[in-house]
Design an enzyme around this catalytic site. Structure first.
Site, PDB file in Angstrom:
ATOM      1  N   SER A   8       0.677  -1.220   0.007  1.00 36.70           N
ATOM      2  CA  SER A   8       0.019  -0.011  -0.008  1.00 36.70           C
ATOM      3  C   SER A   8       0.881   1.411   0.200  1.00 36.70           C
ATOM      4  O   SER A   8       1.545   1.466   1.132  1.00 36.70           O
ATOM      5  CB  SER A   8      -0.967   0.012   1.306  1.00 36.70           C
ATOM      6  N   HIS A  33      -1.282  -1.440  -4.098  1.00 34.63           N
ATOM      7  CA  HIS A  33      -2.636  -0.920  -3.450  1.00 34.63           C
ATOM      8  C   HIS A  33      -2.637   0.483  -3.218  1.00 34.63           C
ATOM      9  O   HIS A  33      -1.732   1.018  -2.666  1.00 34.63           O
ATOM     10  CB  HIS A  33      -2.702  -1.586  -2.015  1.00 34.63           C
ATOM     11  N   ASP A  35      -4.807   3.690  -1.929  1.00 34.56           N
ATOM     12  CA  ASP A  35      -6.066   4.029  -0.932  1.00 34.56           C
ATOM     13  C   ASP A  35      -6.623   5.132  -1.129  1.00 34.56           C
ATOM     14  O   ASP A  35      -5.811   6.325  -0.795  1.00 34.56           O
ATOM     15  CB  ASP A  35      -5.432   3.922   0.505  1.00 34.56           C
ATOM     16  N   MET A  37      -9.168   8.070  -0.071  1.00 34.67           N
ATOM     17  CA  MET A  37     -10.267   8.348   1.200  1.00 34.67           C
ATOM     18  C   MET A  37     -10.831   9.811   0.916  1.00 34.67           C
ATOM     19  O   MET A  37      -9.950  10.737   0.516  1.00 34.67           O
ATOM     20  CB  MET A  37      -9.216   8.396   2.334  1.00 34.67           C
ATOM     21  N   HIS A  66      -8.402   1.030  -3.767  1.00 36.99           N
ATOM     22  CA  HIS A  66      -9.410   0.823  -2.627  1.00 36.99           C
ATOM     23  C   HIS A  66     -10.282   2.107  -2.260  1.00 36.99           C
ATOM     24  O   HIS A  66      -9.526   3.096  -2.089  1.00 36.99           O
ATOM     25  CB  HIS A  66      -8.632   0.267  -1.430  1.00 36.99           C
ATOM     26  N   MET A  68     -12.385   4.211  -0.240  1.00 33.84           N
ATOM     27  CA  MET A  68     -12.894   4.511   0.800  1.00 33.84           C
ATOM     28  C   MET A  68     -13.719   5.826   0.735  1.00 33.84           C
ATOM     29  O   MET A  68     -13.181   6.840   1.427  1.00 33.84           O
ATOM     30  CB  MET A  68     -11.886   4.526   2.083  1.00 33.84           C
ATOM     31  N   MET A 137     -11.341  -6.187   5.712  1.00 31.19           N
ATOM     32  CA  MET A 137     -10.417  -5.138   6.608  1.00 31.19           C
ATOM     33  C   MET A 137     -10.410  -5.538   7.937  1.00 31.19           C
ATOM     34  O   MET A 137     -11.308  -5.807   8.481  1.00 31.19           O
ATOM     35  CB  MET A 137     -11.510  -3.714   6.828  1.00 31.19           C
ATOM     36  N   ASP A 175      -6.618  -6.465   4.376  1.00 26.17           N
ATOM     37  CA  ASP A 175      -5.886  -5.233   4.628  1.00 26.17           C
ATOM     38  C   ASP A 175      -5.832  -4.730   6.021  1.00 26.17           C
ATOM     39  O   ASP A 175      -7.255  -4.249   6.440  1.00 26.17           O
ATOM     40  CB  ASP A 175      -6.853  -4.343   3.690  1.00 26.17           C
TER      41      ASP A 175
END
Ligand code: DX5
Ligand code: ZN
Length: 222
Positions: A8, A33, A35, A37, A66, A68, A137, A175
């Site tokens: 990540s 990965h 992320d 957000m 991913h 979020m 998660m 994760d």
């Protein structure tokens, strides 16, 4: 079958992004990965599709994105266009999850669903055929460097049993708080993709840590 390592970049040094991506590109990791957000679904803010696009220009590795964020369905095509190969949305943000998963597949990406620690894996059983990846998660999403929640192991086992019983081909990715100390247990429980942020970028030799994570369980054939 060997497992996938998906480092990540949340924990990387963004001032040295091209060097960090080059290191990952030269490592044995098959996925990267990313992320995203939004400061709404999770109490933290990272980046959007411009960053995915930049990372995509720096590597040919699979981009494991991913999301979020609330209302991810509004941005799926744009993340795909930016280079996302796997697009994972949160169960908790998708009232029309089945439709959202179809939308992801229709634009040519693999469709993933992430489950917060309190969301039962059984909630996905009716639509497993429409899912390419389940992201368990093992921390509350929002930050890197948190402690692994051990009840996640049961969820992984239950999901693995169901996937095997139905003879489906779905990745189980884990994760949060994953590292050399617990990776073997997680793989034993039935996961076949590991996200690692702090364990990789917080180590003295990130590339070597990725190799060690990849080699776990090698002699046992997983
Ligand atoms: C957390 C993110 C993770 C994070 C994992 O909300 O989804 O991908 O980068 O970081 P570590 O491996 O440090 O727990
Ligand atoms: Zn993540």
């Amino acid at each position: 079958m060997s497992h996938i390592i998906s480092p990540s970049i949340l924990s990387c040094d963004f001032a040295r992004l091209p060097e960090e991506i080059k290191m990952l590109d030269e490592s044995v990791a098959e996925w990267i990965h990313v992320d995203v957000m939004d400061g709404q679904f999770v109490p933290n803010f990272t980046f959007g599709m411009t960053m995915v696009e930049a990372v995509n220009r720096l590597t040919d590795k699979v981009l494991d994105v991913h999301l979020m964020m609330v209302e991810p369905e509004k941005y799926i095509e744009r993340f795909r266009k930016a280079g996302a190969d796997i697009i994972t949305v949160h169960y908790e943000t998708c009232p029309h999850l089945h439709r959202t998963l179809q939308q992801i597949r229709e634009c040519g990406a693999k469709a993933g669903v992430a489950l917060n620690p309190h969301t039962p894996v059984q909630n996905l059983f009716d639509i497993l055929e429409d899912i390419d990846l389940v992201l368990i998660m093992s921390v509350n999403p929002g930050f890197g460097g948190q402690k692994f929640i051990y009840s996640s192991l049961n969820k992984i086992k239950m999901l693995r049993d169901e996937i095997n019983a139905r003879n489906l081909d779905i990745y189980i990715e884990v994760d949060g708080g994953v590292g050399l100390h617990n990776a073997e247990n997680i793989l034993n429980a039935g996961a076949n993709a590991l996200v690692a942020g702090n364990a990789v970028f917080g180590s003295d030799n990130p590339k070597d840590t990725i190799l060690k994570l990849q080699n776990i369980g090698f002699e046992k054939g997983f």
